[in-house]
Design a protein around this motif. Structure first.
Motif, PDB file in Angstrom:
ATOM      1  N   LEU A 239     -34.752 -20.591  56.887  1.00 22.02           N
ATOM      2  CA  LEU A 239     -35.455 -19.602  57.874  1.00 22.02           C
ATOM      3  C   LEU A 239     -36.946 -19.621  57.596  1.00 22.02           C
ATOM      4  CD1 LEU A 239     -32.942 -16.640  57.299  1.00 22.02           C
ATOM      5  CD2 LEU A 239     -33.028 -18.060  59.291  1.00 22.02           C
ATOM      6  N   PRO A 240     -37.814 -19.407  58.933  1.00 20.95           N
ATOM      7  CA  PRO A 240     -39.019 -19.171  58.656  1.00 20.95           C
ATOM      8  C   PRO A 240     -39.311 -17.864  57.775  1.00 20.95           C
ATOM      9  CG  PRO A 240     -38.608 -19.564  61.008  1.00 20.95           C
ATOM     10  CD  PRO A 240     -37.274 -19.407  60.392  1.00 20.95           C
ATOM     11  N   GLU A 241     -40.304 -18.070  57.012  1.00 24.56           N
ATOM     12  CA  GLU A 241     -40.476 -16.486  56.130  1.00 24.56           C
ATOM     13  C   GLU A 241     -40.600 -15.203  57.076  1.00 24.56           C
ATOM     14  OE1 GLU A 241     -43.160 -14.929  52.325  1.00 24.56           O
ATOM     15  OE2 GLU A 241     -43.698 -16.953  53.531  1.00 24.56           O
ATOM     16  N   PHE A 242     -41.404 -15.460  58.121  1.00 24.89           N
ATOM     17  CA  PHE A 242     -41.453 -14.003  58.919  1.00 24.89           C
ATOM     18  C   PHE A 242     -40.200 -13.467  59.478  1.00 24.89           C
ATOM     19  CE2 PHE A 242     -41.868 -17.137  62.369  1.00 24.89           C
ATOM     20  CZ  PHE A 242     -41.271 -16.333  63.463  1.00 24.89           C
ATOM     21  N   ILE A 243     -39.162 -14.383  59.546  1.00 23.77           N
ATOM     22  CA  ILE A 243     -37.830 -13.971  60.180  1.00 23.77           C
ATOM     23  C   ILE A 243     -37.111 -13.242  58.938  1.00 23.77           C
ATOM     24  CG2 ILE A 243     -35.804 -14.763  61.244  1.00 23.77           C
ATOM     25  CD1 ILE A 243     -37.270 -16.277  62.761  1.00 23.77           C
ATOM     26  N   ALA A 244     -37.210 -14.032  57.825  1.00 20.41           N
ATOM     27  CA  ALA A 244     -36.298 -13.614  56.505  1.00 20.41           C
ATOM     28  C   ALA A 244     -36.875 -12.570  55.863  1.00 20.41           C
ATOM     29  CB  ALA A 244     -36.083 -14.759  55.747  1.00 20.41           C
ATOM     30  N   ALA A 245     -38.128 -12.212  56.244  1.00 20.45           N
ATOM     31  CA  ALA A 245     -39.047 -11.294  54.915  1.00 20.45           C
ATOM     32  C   ALA A 245     -38.422 -10.091  54.709  1.00 20.45           C
ATOM     33  CB  ALA A 245     -40.324 -11.175  55.647  1.00 20.45           C
ATOM     34  N   ASP A 246     -38.025  -9.189  55.987  1.00 23.63           N
ATOM     35  CA  ASP A 246     -37.541  -7.975  55.894  1.00 23.63           C
ATOM     36  C   ASP A 246     -36.163  -7.936  55.147  1.00 23.63           C
ATOM     37  OD1 ASP A 246     -37.845  -5.202  56.516  1.00 23.63           O
ATOM     38  OD2 ASP A 246     -35.921  -5.500  57.849  1.00 23.63           O
ATOM     39  N   ALA A 247     -34.921  -8.753  55.551  1.00 21.26           N
ATOM     40  CA  ALA A 247     -34.002  -8.985  54.911  1.00 21.26           C
ATOM     41  C   ALA A 247     -33.944  -9.484  53.479  1.00 21.26           C
ATOM     42  CB  ALA A 247     -33.015 -10.207  55.576  1.00 21.26           C
ATOM     43  N   LEU A 248     -34.842 -10.150  52.873  1.00 16.91           N
ATOM     44  CA  LEU A 248     -35.107 -10.448  51.457  1.00 16.91           C
ATOM     45  C   LEU A 248     -35.674  -9.105  50.824  1.00 16.91           C
ATOM     46  CD1 LEU A 248     -37.002 -13.887  51.829  1.00 16.91           C
ATOM     47  CD2 LEU A 248     -34.728 -13.567  50.918  1.00 16.91           C
ATOM     48  N   ARG A 249     -36.638  -8.414  51.556  1.00 15.51           N
ATOM     49  CA  ARG A 249     -37.146  -7.041  51.056  1.00 15.51           C
ATOM     50  C   ARG A 249     -35.961  -6.040  50.689  1.00 15.51           C
ATOM     51  NH1 ARG A 249     -41.183  -7.043  53.821  1.00 15.51           N
ATOM     52  NH2 ARG A 249     -40.474  -5.986  55.599  1.00 15.51           N
ATOM     53  N   LYS A 250     -34.938  -6.032  51.617  1.00 13.09           N
ATOM     54  CA  LYS A 250     -33.932  -4.983  51.479  1.00 13.09           C
ATOM     55  C   LYS A 250     -32.977  -5.459  50.568  1.00 13.09           C
ATOM     56  CE  LYS A 250     -34.589  -3.237  56.325  1.00 13.09           C
ATOM     57  NZ  LYS A 250     -33.963  -3.285  57.540  1.00 13.09           N
ATOM     58  N   GLY A 251     -33.050  -6.893  50.165  1.00 16.79           N
ATOM     59  CA  GLY A 251     -31.796  -7.429  49.184  1.00 16.79           C
ATOM     60  C   GLY A 251     -30.484  -7.951  50.011  1.00 16.79           C
ATOM     61  N   GLU A 252     -30.847  -7.839  51.311  1.00 12.11           N
ATOM     62  CA  GLU A 252     -29.696  -8.537  52.191  1.00 12.11           C
ATOM     63  C   GLU A 252     -29.490 -10.058  52.111  1.00 12.11           C
ATOM     64  OE1 GLU A 252     -29.686  -5.267  55.925  1.00 12.11           O
ATOM     65  OE2 GLU A 252     -31.078  -6.942  56.182  1.00 12.11           O
ATOM     66  N   LEU A 253     -30.634 -10.613  51.845  1.00 11.41           N
ATOM     67  CA  LEU A 253     -30.782 -12.172  51.583  1.00 11.41           C
ATOM     68  C   LEU A 253     -31.471 -12.300  50.203  1.00 11.41           C
ATOM     69  CD1 LEU A 253     -31.663 -13.642  55.133  1.00 11.41           C
ATOM     70  CD2 LEU A 253     -29.381 -13.577  54.135  1.00 11.41           C
ATOM     71  N   ARG A 254     -31.119 -13.518  49.775  1.00 14.50           N
ATOM     72  CA  ARG A 254     -31.831 -14.029  48.537  1.00 14.50           C
ATOM     73  C   ARG A 254     -32.131 -15.434  48.837  1.00 14.50           C
ATOM     74  NH1 ARG A 254     -27.590 -13.823  43.944  1.00 14.50           N
ATOM     75  NH2 ARG A 254     -29.109 -15.404  43.130  1.00 14.50           N
ATOM     76  N   ALA A 255     -33.406 -15.774  48.534  1.00 13.02           N
ATOM     77  CA  ALA A 255     -33.928 -17.174  48.552  1.00 13.02           C
ATOM     78  C   ALA A 255     -33.357 -18.294  47.491  1.00 13.02           C
ATOM     79  CB  ALA A 255     -35.580 -17.119  48.357  1.00 13.02           C
ATOM     80  N   VAL A 256     -33.022 -19.274  47.698  1.00 13.55           N
ATOM     81  CA  VAL A 256     -32.456 -20.228  46.652  1.00 13.55           C
ATOM     82  C   VAL A 256     -33.448 -21.537  46.750  1.00 13.55           C
ATOM     83  CG1 VAL A 256     -30.331 -19.414  46.899  1.00 13.55           C
ATOM     84  CG2 VAL A 256     -30.831 -21.179  48.246  1.00 13.55           C
ATOM     85  N   LEU A 257     -33.200 -22.059  45.717  1.00 12.65           N
ATOM     86  CA  LEU A 257     -33.891 -23.591  45.754  1.00 12.65           C
ATOM     87  C   LEU A 257     -35.401 -23.129  45.751  1.00 12.65           C
ATOM     88  CD1 LEU A 257     -31.484 -25.847  47.522  1.00 12.65           C
ATOM     89  CD2 LEU A 257     -31.986 -25.844  45.300  1.00 12.65           C
ATOM     90  N   GLN A 258     -36.063 -22.449  45.212  1.00 13.45           N
ATOM     91  CA  GLN A 258     -37.371 -22.113  45.305  1.00 13.45           C
ATOM     92  C   GLN A 258     -38.405 -23.053  44.856  1.00 13.45           C
ATOM     93  OE1 GLN A 258     -38.325 -17.706  45.743  1.00 13.45           O
ATOM     94  NE2 GLN A 258     -36.325 -17.412  44.618  1.00 13.45           N
ATOM     95  N   ASP A 259     -37.774 -23.938  43.785  1.00  7.59           N
ATOM     96  CA  ASP A 259     -38.764 -25.063  43.319  1.00  7.59           C
ATOM     97  C   ASP A 259     -38.891 -26.014  44.274  1.00  7.59           C
ATOM     98  OD1 ASP A 259     -39.047 -23.636  40.935  1.00  7.59           O
ATOM     99  OD2 ASP A 259     -37.501 -24.430  39.979  1.00  7.59           O
ATOM    100  N   TYR A 260     -38.265 -26.104  45.485  1.00 14.30           N
ATOM    101  CA  TYR A 260     -38.213 -27.055  46.463  1.00 14.30           C
ATOM    102  C   TYR A 260     -38.782 -26.498  47.868  1.00 14.30           C
ATOM    103  CZ  TYR A 260     -35.492 -29.689  43.450  1.00 14.30           C
ATOM    104  OH  TYR A 260     -35.061 -30.414  42.317  1.00 14.30           O
ATOM    105  N   SER A 261     -39.456 -27.115  48.493  1.00 12.04           N
ATOM    106  CA  SER A 261     -40.112 -26.765  50.045  1.00 12.04           C
ATOM    107  C   SER A 261     -39.859 -27.597  50.979  1.00 12.04           C
ATOM    108  CB  SER A 261     -41.454 -26.628  49.814  1.00 12.04           C
ATOM    109  OG  SER A 261     -42.025 -27.839  49.700  1.00 12.04           O
ATOM    110  N   ALA A 262     -39.265 -26.864  52.353  1.00 12.79           N
ATOM    111  CA  ALA A 262     -39.273 -27.687  53.502  1.00 12.79           C
ATOM    112  C   ALA A 262     -40.454 -28.230  53.946  1.00 12.79           C
ATOM    113  CB  ALA A 262     -38.337 -26.614  54.356  1.00 12.79           C
ATOM    114  N   PRO A 263     -40.577 -28.982  55.092  1.00 18.48           N
ATOM    115  CA  PRO A 263     -41.789 -29.434  55.503  1.00 18.48           C
ATOM    116  C   PRO A 263     -42.449 -28.271  56.124  1.00 18.48           C
ATOM    117  CG  PRO A 263     -40.183 -31.010  55.988  1.00 18.48           C
ATOM    118  CD  PRO A 263     -39.557 -30.033  55.286  1.00 18.48           C
ATOM    119  N   PRO A 264     -43.902 -27.927  56.044  1.00 18.54           N
ATOM    120  CA  PRO A 264     -44.584 -26.926  56.787  1.00 18.54           C
ATOM    121  C   PRO A 264     -44.541 -27.099  57.885  1.00 18.54           C
ATOM    122  CG  PRO A 264     -45.885 -28.288  55.655  1.00 18.54           C
ATOM    123  CD  PRO A 264     -44.842 -28.817  55.327  1.00 18.54           C
TER     124      PRO A 264
END
Length: 299
Positions: A239-264
């Motif tokens: 997901l684009p960060e601007f779409i996931a940000a609110d759900a991440l902030r509320k704890g509804e979603l968690r980011a995984v594999l944060q040591d890896y990045s998708a093409p910007p």
């Protein structure tokens, strides 16, 4: 022959694909449009348009002439504006195409400020996740979140758009948390339908690039839908960060594999090639850079 009128008629026919629609937009009869085109073809000695009962499309010569005609008409508009802009505010219709999610989450909240700043402009915003043709569909500027391919259009970068792989805590509790991109092969993905890479995900880390094609249960052309389904525990979503940000902030979603990045990706303002950008388009793009570029610097 009214060469300028003929150019305007020709450009409108190519953009709309129809003599009748071009006449409607220019407030002329279909027969007047036909005469403009006929006079233009006669003066040039070439056929510019392929015609059917309901549709008109440019020939090879017509396409080349269309691209040059756009520049000429833009020059005329720029000359008019150069004389008048010092004495009057920008006015007229500005047609903008933008992705659905960016339009509702980010563009919508700032539009009122732009309208307050330029009250004599009319804004027509079309939100769509379809890849519309900016020229054929008659948009002054099109906003796209993408890795842009080569094109005859001009693109100005507004802001970078980072992406992350997300899932709900419930999904991760049931299926485990992936620690390496290869682990994604054992997971269910929720995929976006318009990526150039199809359903493949590319992730880059200190150990290099990894191309993964996880099994998917949903493919959709709107990332807000992916987010909502991911919140319900149905799979992993990129997901684009601007779409996931609110759900991440509320704890509804968690980011995984944060040591890896998708093409910007990036948000681009795309518009037809012209030597002088129209004032209303330039002001709109500058406004976007001011708002979203500033946010990026603050972040």
């Amino acid at each position: 022959m009214d060469k300028l009128g003929s150019l305007r008629a020709f450009v409108k026919v190519v953009e709309s694909g129809s003599f009748a629609e071009a006449g409607r937009q220019l407030r002329l009869s279909r027969s007047a449009i036909s005469k403009y085109i006929a006079d233009l073809e006669e003066s040039l000695g070439v056929q510019l348009l392929n015609r059917t009962t309901r549709h008109a499309s440019p020939t090879e010569n017509g396409q080349r002439y269309f691209e040059r005609a756009l520049v000429i008409l833009s020059e005329v508009e720029a000359a008019d504006q150069a004389v008048t802009q010092a004495q009057s505010a920008p006015r007229g219709l500005l047609r903008v195409n933008a992705p659905m999610s960016f339009g509702t989450l980010r563009l919508g909240p700032v539009l009122a400020d732009f309208m307050t700043r330029y009250p004599e402009l009319q804004l027509q915003i079309v939100l769509s996740d379809d890849l519309l043709d900016p020229v054929q569909d008659g948009f002054d500027v099109t906003l796209r979140i993408a890795e842009l391919e080569s094109s005859s259009l001009i693109a100005r970068k507004i802001m970078p758009v980072s992406r992350m792989i997300c899932a709900s805590s419930d999904y991760l509790a049931r299926h485990g948390t992936p620690k390496h991109p290869q682990d994604l092969r054992e997971h269910v993905s929720l995929t976006y339908g318009f990526l150039l890479t199809g359903n493949q995900w590319k992730l880059t880390g200190t150990d290099g690039d990894h191309w993964i094609q996880p099994a998917w249960s949903l493919c959709v052309n709107n990332a807000e839908v992916l987010r909502d389904v991911a919140i319900k525990g149905r799979g992993l979503a990129l997901l684009p960060e601007f779409i996931a940000a609110d759900a991440l902030r509320k704890g509804e979603l968690r980011a995984v594999l944060q040591d890896y990045s998708a093409p910007p990706l990036a948000l681009y303002a795309v518009y037809p090639p012209t030597r002088h950008l129209s004032v209303k388009v330039r002001l709109f793009i500058d406004f976007l850079v001011e708002r979203f570029g500033r946010e990026e610097e603050a972040g």
